[in-house]
Design a protein around this motif. Structure first.
Motif, PDB file in Angstrom:
ATOM      1  N   PRO A 100     -79.807  65.574 -64.025  1.00  0.00           N
ATOM      2  CA  PRO A 100     -78.752  66.323 -63.843  1.00  0.00           C
ATOM      3  C   PRO A 100     -78.339  65.982 -62.336  1.00  0.00           C
ATOM      4  O   PRO A 100     -79.091  65.292 -61.481  1.00  0.00           O
ATOM      5  CB  PRO A 100     -78.990  67.678 -63.904  1.00  0.00           C
ATOM      6  N   ARG A 131     -73.406  68.503 -63.011  1.00  0.00           N
ATOM      7  CA  ARG A 131     -73.229  67.450 -64.155  1.00  0.00           C
ATOM      8  C   ARG A 131     -74.311  67.363 -64.704  1.00  0.00           C
ATOM      9  O   ARG A 131     -75.540  67.078 -64.351  1.00  0.00           O
ATOM     10  CB  ARG A 131     -72.650  66.364 -63.538  1.00  0.00           C
ATOM     11  N   ASN A 132     -74.150  67.515 -66.222  1.00  0.00           N
ATOM     12  CA  ASN A 132     -75.203  67.016 -67.284  1.00  0.00           C
ATOM     13  C   ASN A 132     -74.766  65.739 -68.042  1.00  0.00           C
ATOM     14  O   ASN A 132     -74.067  65.743 -68.922  1.00  0.00           O
ATOM     15  CB  ASN A 132     -75.518  68.126 -68.313  1.00  0.00           C
ATOM     16  N   GLN A 166     -75.645  74.953 -70.160  1.00  0.00           N
ATOM     17  CA  GLN A 166     -74.665  73.733 -69.979  1.00  0.00           C
ATOM     18  C   GLN A 166     -75.010  72.735 -71.324  1.00  0.00           C
ATOM     19  O   GLN A 166     -76.209  72.321 -71.288  1.00  0.00           O
ATOM     20  CB  GLN A 166     -75.115  72.893 -68.612  1.00  0.00           C
ATOM     21  N   THR A 171     -69.755  69.198 -67.390  1.00  0.00           N
ATOM     22  CA  THR A 171     -69.521  69.355 -65.806  1.00  0.00           C
ATOM     23  C   THR A 171     -69.127  70.702 -65.665  1.00  0.00           C
ATOM     24  O   THR A 171     -68.026  71.270 -66.284  1.00  0.00           O
ATOM     25  CB  THR A 171     -68.564  68.344 -65.256  1.00  0.00           C
TER      26      THR A 171
END
Length: 256
Positions: A100, A131-132, A166, A171
């Protein structure tokens, strides 16, 4: 005439003389020890009744058994390593994991003033973007996180990230409130003002330690921790003013 022809026996002078029963068995000029049986010379003296020492050797069966056990153990360990490597390789090919990404996009100083007892009260709102980038991997952010902001060796504020999940290719923007109380804040405030006058900016360090659980498809892995270190350069630290971040760089690391 008959008396003159009588034959008288003469002793045989060629036969060797017989040894006298009292003659010594050892020739003259030699000692008795020169003719002792060599086998008898090396026999230990057992006149004091001590038993002879027998040197025993370790049986070969024990050594061979130990070698077999060691070989079996090494073979099992090597087999487990190979199996784990194959599983990790298959998971990597299927899920294509990516780390990430995190960035600090904004910083707002809500409180930064001296109290009557010379302590410095500080309050920040930090905008963090997570962010992933993974297609098949989700991330559970567990409780117990800790985020701190430092100036040189002094901790200014601290806070925590709330629990959330997530999803894939997601994001998330977080606004994390942080607060702190610094004793003897007069010296720290003077150092910050001098830094701003000399260079026109103030370097800060943000540290984050977050426990997470990674979800591979429908499989949840055990909890692990990751750390984030972000170096920031801001133009000022004063309350109720717009703070501009001129530089920001973050490093991410997993810890099992």
């Amino acid at each position: 005439m008959a008396d003159q022809q009588r034959i008288h026996p003469v002793s045989d002078i060629e036969s060797p003389p017989q040894a006298s029963p009292t003659a010594p068995l050892v020739p003259v000029g030699s000692t008795k020890s020169d003719h002792v049986n060599p086998v008898q010379q090396h026999q230990p003296d057992n006149s004091h009744g001590t038993a002879p020492v027998n040197h025993t050797r370790t049986p070969k069966k024990r050594r061979s058994c130990w070698c077999r056990c060691l070989c079996w153990t090494l073979s099992i360990i090597l087999l487990l390593i190979v199996i784990i490597g194959i599983i990790v390789g298959i998971l990597f090919l299927v899920f294509r994991p990516k780390l990430p990404d995190y960035s600090i996009d904004g910083l707002e100083v809500t409180r930064f003033n001296l109290s009557s007892n010379s302590s410095l009260s500080a309050g920040f709102d930090v905008n963090i973007t997570a962010r992933n980038p993974n297609r098949r991997i989700g991330i559970y952010y567990e409780g117990g996180s800790r985020i701190t902001v430092w100036y040189n060796e002094t901790q200014l504020v601290q806070g925590s990230i709330p629990k959330f999940y997530q999803g894939h290719r997601n994001t998330t923007v977080l606004v994390v409130p942080m607060s702190g109380q610094i004793q003897n804040g007069t010296n720290l405030l003077a150092s910050l003002q001098q830094q701003q006058l000399q260079t026109g900016n103030i370097p800060l360090l943000l540290r984050a330690r977050q426990p997470v659980r990674v979800k591979l498809g429908s499989l949840k892995l055990p909890e692990m921790k990751f750390t984030v270190r972000c170096r920031l350069v801001v133009d000022a630290l004063s309350a109720n003013n717009a703070i501009r971040i001129s530089r920001s760089s973050c490093r991410f690391r997993f810890r099992l």
